[in-house]
Scaffold this motif. Structure first.
Motif, PDB file in Angstrom:
ATOM      1  N   PRO A  55       8.048  -2.575  12.910  1.00  0.00           N
ATOM      2  CA  PRO A  55       8.527  -1.426  12.138  1.00  0.00           C
ATOM      3  C   PRO A  55       7.703  -0.173  12.410  1.00  0.00           C
ATOM      4  O   PRO A  55       6.490  -0.254  12.629  1.00  0.00           O
ATOM      5  N   ARG A  56       8.378   0.961  12.422  1.00  0.00           N
ATOM      6  CA  ARG A  56       7.658   2.228  12.549  1.00  0.00           C
ATOM      7  C   ARG A  56       7.061   2.606  11.204  1.00  0.00           C
ATOM      8  O   ARG A  56       7.774   2.607  10.198  1.00  0.00           O
ATOM      9  N   PRO A  57       5.786   2.909  11.159  1.00  0.00           N
ATOM     10  CA  PRO A  57       5.174   3.279   9.881  1.00  0.00           C
ATOM     11  C   PRO A  57       5.666   4.640   9.399  1.00  0.00           C
ATOM     12  O   PRO A  57       6.117   5.470  10.192  1.00  0.00           O
ATOM     13  N   ALA A  58       5.551   4.864   8.111  1.00  0.00           N
ATOM     14  CA  ALA A  58       5.897   6.163   7.546  1.00  0.00           C
ATOM     15  C   ALA A  58       4.891   7.208   8.027  1.00  0.00           C
ATOM     16  O   ALA A  58       3.739   6.883   8.328  1.00  0.00           O
ATOM     17  N   PRO A  59       5.302   8.459   8.108  1.00  0.00           N
ATOM     18  CA  PRO A  59       4.376   9.506   8.554  1.00  0.00           C
ATOM     19  C   PRO A  59       3.075   9.539   7.751  1.00  0.00           C
ATOM     20  O   PRO A  59       2.008   9.783   8.319  1.00  0.00           O
TER      21      PRO A  59
END
Length: 305
Positions: free
Chosen positions: A227-231
């Motif tokens: 998963p791409r982490p949140a900014p």
């Protein structure tokens, strides 16, 4: 010691002839923690190339014995760093790497890519998170250090400059990163190992993974299906590392060198180790139809010996 002690020393050295000493100072005195992290992530990136990740998964070494494989890799590179690739110990380490690699069908392109990660990722990590950036002299010395290792490993058509290595790495990843079950299994086993390291084992495993994800670029995350982490997660993790680097500007220079063999995360050899016995000894078919576990040529020497 003054903070600029080692950078001043490096400015007195020639990156063409003193490249090993310059890189040794960088990795053992100036940025030991940073370069250790960078090299760990450098090798981690290679799992996202299916031809590399799938091969590592098939051997089972990186999934069943992740700790030993991590330790062996760190200690082989450490032997070259501490003693130089032309020293007896360094030559033994290079020979061990050649023996292992020659036991498998690994393309020259993949070998060049793996070497490029060792050149480029320490520079990029230190430029981003270190207390200062690499100088042009230090980049050149890093290139020359690993070019010599690559030459002794018999890797052809090596890039000549840092920019050429960086271009090779970026191009190879654009063209070859992809999803592979084997590569994902090796990556998962490696992240599980990271969660057991002394600094991490008291933290929730999910948190350790989240921190690791925040240090990966989207291309790498997508290749593994992570998963791409949140900014904000990236901002917190990367901001903490930049803060650490800023604080280190006010610390004195490290007087004594620190090598990978001193890491608490290297745990496979509490009684010591022999460089010649590190790594695996896989068998491969010989020309006569039998098996060989050496991977050496007729003289027992490496390509650069």
């Amino acid at each position: 010691m003054r903070r600029d002690h080692w950078s001043t020393r490096i400015e007195q050295l020639d990156p063409a002839t003193d490249h090993h000493e310059i890189f040794r100072i960088l990795a053992a005195h100036e940025f030991p923690w940073d370069i250790t992290q960078a090299l760990s992530f450098a090798l981690f990136r290679t799992y996202a190339v299916p031809s590399i990740g799938a091969l590592l998964a098939r051997t089972g070494e990186f999934t069943r014995r992740a700790q030993k494989r991590y330790d062996d890799t760190a200690l082989l590179l450490d032997a070259i760093l501490e003693h130089g690739s032309d020293s007896p110990t360094g030559r033994t380490a290079v020979r061990r790497m050649n023996q292992m690699h020659r036991s498998y069908d690994i393309s020259d392109e993949d070998m060049r890519y793996v070497l490029s990660t060792l050149v480029v990722m320490p520079v990029r990590w230190v430029d981003r998170y270190g207390y200062r950036s690499f100088t042009a002299r230090e980049r050149t010395a890093t290139v020359n250090h690993f070019r010599e290792v690559g030459r002794q490993m018999g890797i052809p058509a090596l890039p000549a400059t840092y920019q050429e290595f960086a271009d090779l790495l970026d191009r190879y990843e654009r063209e070859h990163f992809g999803t592979d079950a084997g590569g994902r299994a090796v990556a998962d086993a490696t992240l599980d190992l990271f969660a057991t390291f002394p600094a991490n084992r008291w933290l929730p495993r999910r948190l350790v993974r989240s921190v690791a994800y925040a240090l990966m670029d989207d291309r790498l995350l997508d290749a593994f299906g992570y998963p791409r982490p949140a900014p904000w997660q990236r901002a917190v993790v990367q901001g903490a590392l930049r803060l650490r680097g800023g604080l280190l500007r006010w610390f004195p220079a490290r007087r004594e060198p620190f090598y990978a063999r001193q890491l608490r995360s290297v745990r496979s050899y509490p009684q010591g180790y022999d460089v010649a016995a590190l790594g695996t000894f896989p068998h491969r078919p010989s020309a006569a139809g039998g098996d060989t576990a050496t991977g050496e040529d007729a003289t027992g020497e490496t390509a650069g010996d």
